[in-house]
Design a protein around this motif. Sequence first.
Motif, short mmCIF file in Angstrom:
data_model
loop_
_atom_site.label_atom_id
_atom_site.label_comp_id
_atom_site.label_asym_id
_atom_site.label_seq_id
_atom_site.Cartn_x
_atom_site.Cartn_y
_atom_site.Cartn_z
N TYR A 173 46.32 43.43 30.87
CA TYR A 173 46.58 42.24 30.65
C TYR A 173 46.67 41.63 29.22
O TYR A 173 46.15 42.51 28.64
CB TYR A 173 45.64 41.13 31.42
N LEU A 229 45.51 34.85 31.28
CA LEU A 229 45.75 36.28 31.59
C LEU A 229 47.16 36.50 31.96
O LEU A 229 47.62 35.85 32.76
CB LEU A 229 44.61 36.87 32.69
N PRO A 231 49.85 39.49 32.62
CA PRO A 231 50.00 40.99 33.07
C PRO A 231 51.01 41.52 32.02
O PRO A 231 52.08 40.89 31.68
CB PRO A 231 50.75 40.99 34.56
N THR A 232 50.68 42.57 31.36
CA THR A 232 51.55 43.35 30.28
C THR A 232 52.84 43.86 30.98
O THR A 232 53.72 44.16 30.11
CB THR A 232 50.69 44.47 29.53
#
Length: 393
Positions: A173, A229, A231-232
């Motif tokens: 994240y 947060l 997500p990458t």
Amino acid sequence: MSERPQSGLALLSRPETVCVVRESELDRVVRLAGSADRGPSTLRRHEIGPIAGLCSELVAALRADRSVDSAIGQLERGAVEWARDGIAVDAVLDMVHRCVRVILEPGDDIRASELVDLLGSVSAAVAAAYVRYALDVTGHSDHARDNLAEQLIVGSRSRIAARDCGVVLAAEYWVLAMDIGDESRDDSTDGLDERVRARRAMTRIRLELDRACDGDALAALSAQGGTVLIPTADRPEHHVDTVAAALSRAAGRRITVTVVRAELDDIPAAAECAHELLEIVRRIGRVGGVHRFSDFALEYQLSRPGPAQEYLRTVLEPLAVHPELLETLRCHIANDLNRRKTARMLHLHTNTVDYRIRRIAALTGFDAKRCPDLWYLRSALVVAGMPIEGKAK
């Protein structure tokens, strides 16, 4: 008049003053409205029945010059049930208009203005019911997602909690620490209390965050800020800049963001680091925009306990009794030593800014116009106000 048998109209209880529609008339309305010249309805017969009955009662009340408030109220309560059953709001409103067209007769002594007012009231009631239902459902969902975000941030990760609110946890994240400015860019003369403005800004932030991140973001937020947060996966680092700018526009406030990348199990440490970094950014006067650890690595290291920090605490001690000088220094450094910007921000003349910088140099021994001295002053601002090791924060 004999009591109407239980049918679709038995959806809701009726006060005795409301006119009861004959079953044969109801069947006619349902049949004609369901196959009007606008094309077949998307609703089934048992779904049309309650709408047709309530529309019949509304028109009957209008013909008799009686109040339609009771029937409108029942329609609004019925709309909540239709929303719960998954019936689209446009289908309900379309059917209302179909039914009213079928029920009206050529000889009806109803003015156009009365009919327009009636349809307006009906549309408003149905829309309000659907909005209330949507907010109620979204509220429960958001509460569960907020709880999940809080669990991840403090380190009590629960896959059960994630599954219960329909979230698939990502492996990695972007962890954002956010500070939401308390000065609204909205019109301050709109008569709204600042608490109302803040609440509306928070609603817009949540909606924009959900849109910008395709519903994948988790957040623990308050009116002052919080942690987000994202997500990458398939989201490059500059995506955070795009999201932050969108949130600031939506809120009408300057939002300052610090970001750290972390694997799922490292979120608690990353969140702590991001918020420490945010505090550093705030201390040196940076407002708005996205700030990364790489931008403030040296400042972050200076915030760690040690001899260097102890020395830097003494640099600004002479300014303790001159808060105006300390504020000028903070603004001047935040503005990259641009005296005109500093003057505008503090509502001063540029000559006054120059005078204060000279006074700071005389009191501290460090001249902000010299690069080596500037580094010490900037570092001292980072350390200023930090809790001393061994003392409670």
